[in-house]
Design a protein around this motif. Structure first.
Motif, PDB file in Angstrom:
ATOM      1  N   PHE A  41       0.831  -1.203   0.000  1.00 38.53           N
ATOM      2  CA  PHE A  41       0.000   0.000   0.000  1.00 38.53           C
ATOM      3  C   PHE A  41       0.867   1.254   0.000  1.00 38.53           C
ATOM      4  N   GLU A  44       2.805   1.636  -3.289  1.00 40.15           N
ATOM      5  CA  GLU A  44       1.916   2.005  -4.395  1.00 40.15           C
ATOM      6  C   GLU A  44       1.431   3.453  -4.291  1.00 40.15           C
ATOM      7  N   LYS A  45       1.024   3.865  -3.093  1.00 39.25           N
ATOM      8  CA  LYS A  45       0.467   5.211  -2.897  1.00 39.25           C
ATOM      9  C   LYS A  45       1.537   6.275  -2.673  1.00 39.25           C
ATOM     10  N   ARG A  47       2.801   7.104   0.139  1.00 41.51           N
ATOM     11  CA  ARG A  47       2.457   7.846   1.354  1.00 41.51           C
ATOM     12  C   ARG A  47       2.014   6.851   2.413  1.00 41.51           C
ATOM     13  N   GLU A  53      -8.319   4.635   6.059  1.00 43.19           N
ATOM     14  CA  GLU A  53      -7.853   3.515   5.233  1.00 43.19           C
ATOM     15  C   GLU A  53      -7.436   2.291   6.057  1.00 43.19           C
TER      16      GLU A  53
END
Length: 177
Positions: A41, A44-45, A47, A53
């Motif tokens: 996660f 990919e993001k 951050r 989330e």
């Protein structure tokens, strides 16, 4: 006789060797392991996750466990669980979302292994903060396990020592059919 593999929770603060241990244990037992979704996660993001989330992260982790469960033999090694997501939620946001709390309460693992924060702390971009945070999260994890009366094995040393500690523990606790 069709038996489901036993789920082994590998818990610990950041940079304590959970992923390395999970991979080593899976190789030792000729089975599969479930990588930590949070790492994917964050990469990919680009951050860290937001409070809203946390449920997504925990539920995705569980979906991946269920997928891996079909391929696992005897044991399924789970690199983190919703419990760690909840602990980090408490640490960073001061509370645990109700949906995450419900998810947490529904999950059960056959055995819990905790990685001691004795390995060198290594910065890893966005996901890892500091050794001070690692130590604080470890303390919170141990307090949570005690409060929930969840038995666990605390492992330390290098990877080979940790694999041996887990192997001895599982041999004493589990007799194969």
């Amino acid at each position: 006789m069709n038996t489901s593999p036993l789920r082994i929770a590998l818990l610990g603060a950041e940079s304590t060797g959970k992923s390395t241990l999970a991979a080593a244990l899976a190789a030792h037992y000729d089975t599969v392991w479930v990588p930590e979704y949070l790492r994917e996660f964050v990469e990919e993001k680009q951050r860290t996750p937001q409070e809203k989330e946390q449920f997504l992260i925990a539920s995705t982790q569980l979906e991946r466990e269920d997928d891996a469960n079909r391929k696992a033999r005897t044991f399924l090694f789970c690199d983190t669980t919703p419990l760690m997501t909840a602990i980090y939620s408490q640490f960073y946001f001061g509370s645990i979302d109700a949906k995450l709390e419900n998810l947490l309460r529904a999950q059960r693992y056959d055995f819990t292994i905790v990685t001691e924060p004795s390995t060198p702390w290594i910065a890893d971009g966005l996901q890892r903060e500091s050794d001070a945070v690692r130590q604080a999260v470890h303390t919170l994890l141990l307090a949570t396990l005690a409060a929930e009366a969840i038995p666990f094995l605390l492992v330390s040393g290098d990877v080979a020592e940790r694999v041996q500690q887990v192997s001895t523990y599982l041999s004493a606790k589990y007799q194969s059919p």
